[in-house]
Design a protein around this motif. Structure first.
Motif, PDB file in Angstrom:
ATOM      1  N   ILE A   1      42.240  -1.676  70.818  1.00 52.21           N
ATOM      2  CA  ILE A   1      43.550  -2.310  70.944  1.00 52.21           C
ATOM      3  C   ILE A   1      43.581  -3.202  72.186  1.00 52.21           C
ATOM      4  N   VAL A   2      44.032  -4.437  72.023  1.00 55.81           N
ATOM      5  CA  VAL A   2      44.194  -5.328  73.180  1.00 55.81           C
ATOM      6  C   VAL A   2      45.688  -5.552  73.418  1.00 55.81           C
ATOM      7  N   LEU A   3      46.102  -5.248  74.643  1.00 56.05           N
ATOM      8  CA  LEU A   3      47.499  -5.467  75.026  1.00 56.05           C
ATOM      9  C   LEU A   3      47.541  -6.569  76.064  1.00 56.05           C
ATOM     10  N   ARG A   4      48.458  -7.501  75.896  1.00 50.96           N
ATOM     11  CA  ARG A   4      48.597  -8.585  76.872  1.00 50.96           C
ATOM     12  C   ARG A   4      49.941  -8.392  77.553  1.00 50.96           C
ATOM     13  N   VAL A   5      49.903  -8.122  78.833  1.00 46.15           N
ATOM     14  CA  VAL A   5      51.158  -7.882  79.552  1.00 46.15           C
ATOM     15  C   VAL A   5      51.144  -8.595  80.901  1.00 46.15           C
ATOM     16  N   ASP A   6      52.332  -8.833  81.432  1.00 48.29           N
ATOM     17  CA  ASP A   6      52.418  -9.381  82.780  1.00 48.29           C
ATOM     18  C   ASP A   6      52.041  -8.266  83.772  1.00 48.29           C
ATOM     19  N   VAL A   7      51.913  -8.616  85.032  1.00 45.07           N
ATOM     20  CA  VAL A   7      51.405  -7.662  86.032  1.00 45.07           C
ATOM     21  C   VAL A   7      52.339  -6.465  86.194  1.00 45.07           C
ATOM     22  N   GLN A   8      53.629  -6.747  86.146  1.00 44.51           N
ATOM     23  CA  GLN A   8      54.625  -5.667  86.217  1.00 44.51           C
ATOM     24  C   GLN A   8      54.432  -4.694  85.040  1.00 44.51           C
ATOM     25  N   GLY A   9      54.229  -5.244  83.869  1.00 47.04           N
ATOM     26  CA  GLY A   9      54.004  -4.419  82.672  1.00 47.04           C
ATOM     27  C   GLY A   9      52.722  -3.611  82.785  1.00 47.04           C
ATOM     28  N   ALA A  10      51.693  -4.224  83.368  1.00 42.35           N
ATOM     29  CA  ALA A  10      50.408  -3.514  83.522  1.00 42.35           C
ATOM     30  C   ALA A  10      50.580  -2.296  84.422  1.00 42.35           C
ATOM     31  N   GLN A  11      51.409  -2.444  85.451  1.00 36.62           N
ATOM     32  CA  GLN A  11      51.639  -1.313  86.358  1.00 36.62           C
ATOM     33  C   GLN A  11      52.339  -0.164  85.627  1.00 36.62           C
ATOM     34  N   THR A  12      53.288  -0.519  84.774  1.00 38.51           N
ATOM     35  CA  THR A  12      53.968   0.516  83.977  1.00 38.51           C
ATOM     36  C   THR A  12      52.972   1.179  83.024  1.00 38.51           C
ATOM     37  N   LEU A  13      52.138   0.348  82.387  1.00 42.31           N
ATOM     38  CA  LEU A  13      51.173   0.918  81.437  1.00 42.31           C
ATOM     39  C   LEU A  13      50.164   1.821  82.140  1.00 42.31           C
ATOM     40  N   ARG A  14      49.809   1.472  83.369  1.00 42.86           N
ATOM     41  CA  ARG A  14      48.869   2.330  84.117  1.00 42.86           C
ATOM     42  C   ARG A  14      49.468   3.723  84.290  1.00 42.86           C
ATOM     43  N   LYS A  15      50.779   3.739  84.545  1.00 43.44           N
ATOM     44  CA  LYS A  15      51.436   5.051  84.717  1.00 43.44           C
ATOM     45  C   LYS A  15      51.446   5.821  83.388  1.00 43.44           C
ATOM     46  N   ILE A  16      51.606   5.105  82.289  1.00 43.25           N
ATOM     47  CA  ILE A  16      51.678   5.777  80.982  1.00 43.25           C
ATOM     48  C   ILE A  16      50.284   6.154  80.479  1.00 43.25           C
ATOM     49  N   LEU A  17      49.358   5.210  80.604  1.00 41.72           N
ATOM     50  CA  LEU A  17      48.032   5.404  79.992  1.00 41.72           C
ATOM     51  C   LEU A  17      46.992   5.971  80.947  1.00 41.72           C
ATOM     52  N   GLY A  18      47.246   5.853  82.240  1.00 39.22           N
ATOM     53  CA  GLY A  18      46.276   6.349  83.230  1.00 39.22           C
ATOM     54  C   GLY A  18      44.921   5.707  83.044  1.00 39.22           C
ATOM     55  N   ASN A  19      43.869   6.527  83.147  1.00 37.75           N
ATOM     56  CA  ASN A  19      42.516   5.999  83.019  1.00 37.75           C
ATOM     57  C   ASN A  19      42.039   5.930  81.574  1.00 37.75           C
ATOM     58  N   SER A  20      42.935   6.234  80.642  1.00 37.77           N
ATOM     59  CA  SER A  20      42.482   6.202  79.251  1.00 37.77           C
ATOM     60  C   SER A  20      42.456   4.770  78.709  1.00 37.77           C
ATOM     61  N   ALA A  21      42.960   3.813  79.462  1.00 37.40           N
ATOM     62  CA  ALA A  21      42.872   2.407  79.059  1.00 37.40           C
ATOM     63  C   ALA A  21      42.083   1.642  80.118  1.00 37.40           C
ATOM     64  N   VAL A  22      41.570   0.474  79.719  1.00 38.38           N
ATOM     65  CA  VAL A  22      40.833  -0.386  80.648  1.00 38.38           C
ATOM     66  C   VAL A  22      41.743  -1.534  81.046  1.00 38.38           C
ATOM     67  N   PHE A  23      41.887  -1.740  82.330  1.00 38.60           N
ATOM     68  CA  PHE A  23      42.811  -2.761  82.825  1.00 38.60           C
ATOM     69  C   PHE A  23      42.018  -3.939  83.389  1.00 38.60           C
ATOM     70  N   ILE A  24      42.243  -5.109  82.802  1.00 31.26           N
ATOM     71  CA  ILE A  24      41.515  -6.324  83.223  1.00 31.26           C
ATOM     72  C   ILE A  24      42.514  -7.330  83.799  1.00 31.26           C
ATOM     73  N   PHE A  25      42.202  -7.789  85.005  1.00 31.65           N
ATOM     74  CA  PHE A  25      43.059  -8.767  85.685  1.00 31.65           C
ATOM     75  C   PHE A  25      42.408 -10.136  85.572  1.00 31.65           C
ATOM     76  N   VAL A  26      43.098 -11.075  84.948  1.00 32.27           N
ATOM     77  CA  VAL A  26      42.551 -12.438  84.814  1.00 32.27           C
ATOM     78  C   VAL A  26      43.140 -13.300  85.920  1.00 32.27           C
ATOM     79  N   VAL A  27      42.278 -14.045  86.583  1.00 31.65           N
ATOM     80  CA  VAL A  27      42.754 -14.965  87.635  1.00 31.65           C
ATOM     81  C   VAL A  27      42.124 -16.341  87.448  1.00 31.65           C
ATOM     82  N   ALA A  28      42.782 -17.352  87.982  1.00 31.75           N
ATOM     83  CA  ALA A  28      42.149 -18.671  88.049  1.00 31.75           C
ATOM     84  C   ALA A  28      41.270 -18.672  89.302  1.00 31.75           C
ATOM     85  N   GLU A  29      40.433 -19.680  89.428  1.00 30.14           N
ATOM     86  CA  GLU A  29      39.506 -19.697  90.577  1.00 30.14           C
ATOM     87  C   GLU A  29      40.238 -19.976  91.886  1.00 30.14           C
ATOM     88  N   SER A  30      41.417 -20.580  91.805  1.00 29.32           N
ATOM     89  CA  SER A  30      42.188 -20.847  93.015  1.00 29.32           C
ATOM     90  C   SER A  30      43.661 -20.976  92.647  1.00 29.32           C
TER      91      SER A  30
END
Ligand SMILES: Nc1ncnc2c1ncn2[C@@H]1O[C@H](COP(=O)(O)OP(=O)(O)OP(=O)(O)O)[C@@H](O)[C@H]1O
Length: 312
Positions: free
Chosen positions: A205-234
């Motif tokens: 399952i791929v979930l696309r969320v804003d950073v605030q949403g990712a923080q909430t999901l971390r609390k719900i899913l803990g380490n059972s999900a993989v969290f990837i942060f995408v950034v631009a080079e600058s």
């Protein structure tokens, strides 16, 4: 807590191999895992696989029932490897080792994975996900519900479920969303039903969320999900992308850029960072795909959850 070893040792055997030990653990109580989120669907139990120095083998054929000790292997001549017929050699090896060779998988199929893709506005999350969709099978991209207006080229039901604010509120009241938030004045939320349905079918399952949403999901899913942060080079590259996209007003640009400056400070909550550099979208997609492959090959994540649960 129920535990059972799926392995037995061979009495009097002098063979000591590194052998797989599988420990199913049931009746686990924990806040949220992909397994308990989808009751009876993904797994009934959690398997901890680890290598231990124990002796083989779990199964013995009935041909040994006449032996004084039914677990003792027979001493049989093994034909020369370079001369023997392969099936004859295999049979002799099985007999000598005291059990037949199983063609069953040595370890269970990896459980479905939840991948959370997040990052500041304009870094290219949607662009990465669009390419990933084309590049990989076996993934389900959860279509987020949003009250924001459709951008040119976006398709309702494919890119997002575009709903009114009233409809969104109803979804919240019916407890249909795993997570939801007000993002830049518009609601965004993740429908639970899609996760249940597609995890049950074995999809990652791929979930696309804003950073605030990712923080909430971390609390719900803990380490059972993989969290990837995408950034631009600058920061400049990110701002240029937002400007070039021509979807934002000047007020909205100011808010998004100011928010992005705060969001990069939350990097430590993520498992991986993927830099989506200008003109290098393919590289970012390849990296995300490699992370998924590696996470599926790495079973410690689920094993660790099992360990955590056992100690509770
Ligand atoms: N590697 C890249 N090089 C150049 N342009 C890119 C790259 N990745 C994405 N873009 C472009 O940057 C713009 C922003 O990308 P996208 O809409 O995917 O960002 P986003 O992170 O999903 O933003 P938001 O969170 O605001 O929806 C788009 O016009 C996209 O085509």
């Amino acid at each position: 807590m129920f535990r059972k070893l799926f392995s037995a040792s061979v009495a009097q055997s002098n063979l000591h191999h590194c052998h797989l030990l599988l420990i199913p653990i049931t009746n686990i109580q924990k806040p949220f895992t992909p397994a308990n989120f989808i009751p009876n669907l993904v797994t009934e139990s959690c398997f901890v696989a680890r290598f231990q120095d124990i002796t083989p083998f779990p199964r013995f054929s009935s041909s040994y029932s006449g032996m004084g000790d039914s677990r003792r292997p027979l001493s049989v001549p093994i034909p020369a490897v370079d001369k023997a017929d392969k099936s004859e050699l295999l049979r002799a090896l099985e007999t000598s080792l005291g059990s037949s060779f199983s063609s069953e998988p040595l370890i269970p199929n990896p459980k479905p994975l939840i991948i959370v893709i997040s990052g500041p506005s304009g870094v290219g999350k949607d662009a990465v996900i669009k390419k990933l969709r084309e590049a990989r099978e076996g993934l389900h991209f959860v279509v987020t519900a949003t009250s924001r207006a459709k951008r040119p080229g976006e398709v309702d039901g494919k890119d997002y479920f575009f709903v009114s604010k009233g409809e969104f509120q109803s979804m919240v009241e019916r407890n249909e969303l795993l997570e939801h938030a007000l993002v830049y004045g518009d609601y965004k939320g993740i429908p639970k039903q899609q996760i249940r349905e597609f995890m049950g079918k074995g999809y990652d399952i791929v979930l696309r969320v804003d950073v605030q949403g990712a923080q909430t999901l971390r609390k719900i899913l803990g380490n059972s999900a993989v969290f990837i942060f995408v950034v631009a080079e600058s920061e400049m590259a990110m701002v240029e992308r937002l400007v070039d996209r021509k979807t934002e007003t000047k007020e909205s640009l100011l808010v998004r850029i100011a928010t992005a400056r705060e969001e990069v400070k939350h990097l430590q909550n993520f498992d991986y960072v993927v830099v989506n550099a200008k003109g290098k979208l393919e590289n970012a997609v390849t990296l995300v795909s490699s992370i998924i492959d590696a996470e599926k090959a790495k079973r410690e994540k689920s094993s660790r959850n099992c360990e955590d649960n056992r100690s509770k």
